[in-house]
Each structure stands twice: as structure tokens, then as C-alpha cells.
Design an enzyme around this catalytic site. Sequence first.
Site, short mmCIF file in Angstrom:
data_model
loop_
_atom_site.label_atom_id
_atom_site.label_comp_id
_atom_site.label_asym_id
_atom_site.label_seq_id
_atom_site.Cartn_x
_atom_site.Cartn_y
_atom_site.Cartn_z
N HIS A 184 0.83 -1.21 0.00
CA HIS A 184 0.00 0.00 0.00
C HIS A 184 0.87 1.26 0.00
O HIS A 184 0.61 2.21 -0.75
CB HIS A 184 -0.92 -0.01 1.23
CG HIS A 184 -1.85 1.15 1.29
ND1 HIS A 184 -2.42 1.58 2.47
CD2 HIS A 184 -2.31 1.99 0.33
CE1 HIS A 184 -3.19 2.62 2.23
NE2 HIS A 184 -3.14 2.89 0.94
N ASP A 233 9.51 0.08 7.44
CA ASP A 233 10.15 1.03 8.34
C ASP A 233 11.49 0.49 8.85
O ASP A 233 12.49 1.23 8.88
CB ASP A 233 9.23 1.39 9.50
CG ASP A 233 8.57 0.19 10.15
OD1 ASP A 233 8.71 -0.94 9.62
OD2 ASP A 233 7.90 0.36 11.18
N ASP A 238 -4.15 6.69 12.76
CA ASP A 238 -4.30 6.69 14.21
C ASP A 238 -3.42 7.78 14.83
O ASP A 238 -2.80 7.57 15.87
CB ASP A 238 -3.95 5.32 14.79
CG ASP A 238 -2.57 4.83 14.37
OD1 ASP A 238 -1.85 5.58 13.67
OD2 ASP A 238 -2.20 3.70 14.75
#
Length: 441
Positions: free
Chosen positions: A188, A287, A211
Amino acid sequence: MGSFFCDFRFLLFVAAVAFIYIQMRLFATQSQYADRLADAVESENHCTSQMRLLIDQISMQQGQIVALEEERKHHFDERIQLKTLLQDLESKGLQQLTDKTQVPVAAVVIMACNRADYLERTIKSVLKYQTTVASKYPVFVSQDGTNPDVKRMALSYDQLTYMQHLDYGEVETERPGELIAYYKIARHYKWALDQLFYKHNFNRVIILEDDMEIAPDFFSYFGAAAMLLEKDKTIMAVSSWNDNGQKQFVHDPYLLYRSDFFPGLGWMLTKSIWDELSPKWPKAYWDDWLRLKENHKGRQFIRPEVCRTYNFGEHGSSMGQFFRQYLEPIKLNDVQIDWKSMDLSYLMEDKYVKYFADVIRNAKPVYGNDAVMKAFNTVGDVRIEYRDQPDFDRIARQFGIFEEWKDGIPRTAYKGVVVFRHQTQRRVFLIGPDSLKRLGI
């Protein structure tokens, strides 16, 4: 005469016997042919029956094939219609959000999947501070998947542009037991950043997740950071996050640092950096992949002392890992700072090493297993040297900061130095075994 008559009767008898024999043979032959004919007819009937059964099966399969083909065509048409709709929505959104007379500083993309309630909270936080700078920071929501509540939530806001990532490809994990979610997230991210950099041609993109809440000076911070990215190519990205940004470890909202460890959680990168990363983007754990030396190649990341984003995502792909201990206590900056008026030249590579070395040089060395107590009772900044990773973990555990390393680098570290406040304005510097040498001290 009598002898002739006897011979004639004998001949008749022989002829009769011969005739009877021929008739019997003929009857036997006819019976054999009749039996064979019956067998042939029975075989033909069986073959006909089998052929009809086969024809019925073929017809049934052809019907199923036709039905599947029609269903495939239907799905294809739906995807074409959806793609056209999304393009129209994106076009309309960009027309509304982007001032054609002004080049945006950066696009802001909120990465979403299936948490509509979280997404709403994030959107409201972003739009609260983005409204006055909307033309400089157009907002996008990129949804992975088809969750209808998320889509409906995103489309209910006219101030942003909606994108949808539809990925029907199979996911194969590299190791048993891995979560598929991390692979889908990586796909994504690549798709969304490709869209923003290559389809919409933005020069910079700020990545948020669904979030997060942002600080009042979030956009001012990234506006000033954009200038740093342009001037100093040793800066790979700018983050709004400090892993050790819990309330007890921070104090100065004006202070920024360079770090060898990628912070993430609200970060900005440039198109030139994405040109480098996109072709080799990882299948999962993007990450941690960025934290490998082979990928950041000695470049650093800018991070604040006080976070400009707050992560409230207790429930998600990482299943709330570290949330209570490290994320929930994070302090979100509440001071409105005009970053454009700030002199950030100290963050340039040629100045920062000297600046950071001078700060550490003025910190008082503290030694021993009771370093935490000594640091608490010492006036001013202190520095504590650690020998290796186990020694660092021991000291970090006593203070309560992150212990995690990646590719030989502790979280938040710059040249092996981890800095944080300790209860007061006092700064604690955890110094690596070769940090002083690398800083020229």
C-alpha cells in the site's frame, strides 16, 4: 429294375441327409451371426449412452465456463467503473484543494485500511490546522482495501482527496508465522507514494497513519523542514516523532536533532529520495528496512525533542505492541511556533557535528552502576558512556527509555549518542564506545 429302385432310394436318403446337414449348419451359422449382431447392438447402445453422458458433462462444463467468463467480465467492468470514478474524484479533489498559482509545499497522505473511527479522529485533527494552509498542503486519504465504512468516511469530507488501493494479488510470507498485514502495508505504501509522486507530481509527501493526531505547529514545522531537505542532501527525511518523547523525557519544544535512526510516525520525504527507494521497496517491514545502513547510506533524519504527532492506535496490525509503555505517555506539542522565523542552520551537517559536540563536551561525565541516581542528583547535563549493546540496554532499562537497536544503531541515536531529559530540564547523553571520537571530542 429292383436294384435300380434300391439305388435310387439310397441316393434320396443320402441327399436328404446332406440337405438336413446343410440346413443345420446354416441354422447354426445364422444363430452365431444373430448372437454377434445382438452383441454389436448392445455395444452400440452402451456407447451411445456413454457418449450422451459425456456430451451432457461437456455441456454442463461449458455452461460453467460461460458463467465464470460472464462473472469475470462483470468484475472487470466494475473495476473499470470504479477506476474511472476514483479518477474523477481525485481530479475534482485536486481542483478544489490546490491553488494553481501556488506550488504546494507537500501533499499530506493519511494511510488507512479498516478503522473508520480512528480515521475520523485523524482527519478532524489534520483539517483543524490545515484549513488555513490548504493550498500548501493538499490532503489525501489512501485506503487499502474495500472497507465501506472507511470509504464512506473519507468521501464525506470535501476538503480532501480519496484514493483506493485494490490489491487482489496473493501474499506469500517469507517466513512461517508472519502476519500478512505487514506485506499488505508495504504494498500500500509503495502504491500510494508512486501515485502522489509520479501521477500527481508532488515534490514532497508527508505520510501520516490513520491513528494520529497532529500538533498546532505541525505544518509550520514541515514548512521549515522542507527548506532543510532542499539545502542539505545528507538529510534523508524529516520526522515529527521522537521515540523517547514521553512526558518525563522531554522539555524544549523548540529543539530539533539529527538522528541516524529513522523515526517514522509522521514523516516527510522528497521525490528524489523516492526515486531511489521505489524500485527496491521491500515486501514487508518497510520502516525497519529504511533503518538499515545499506538503505539510508549514512544520511540522517531530523526529529524534534517534543513530538508533533501523537499515536493513539492501541488496536492495529502491531496489536498494541509497546502502546502502554511507550506510545500512550508521549507528549504532543501544544505550543504554536512560527518555524519560519527560527534559525535552523545549526542542523546543517557542516555545523551540527560541532554544535552537538560542544553540547556533549559541557555535560558532566557520570560513571558507575548507580548512574541513574547520580544523574538525578547532578546539576546540569550529564553524560554516561556505555560499552556495548547489552550495557546500553541495562542503562536504558534503568531510565525507562527504548532499548531497541536496528543494524547497530539505538533508537534516536546520532553517532551512537542517545539524548533525553531526566525528570527535569537536565539532559542525559548516553555515549557509545566510539561516539566521542566520531564527534571529534
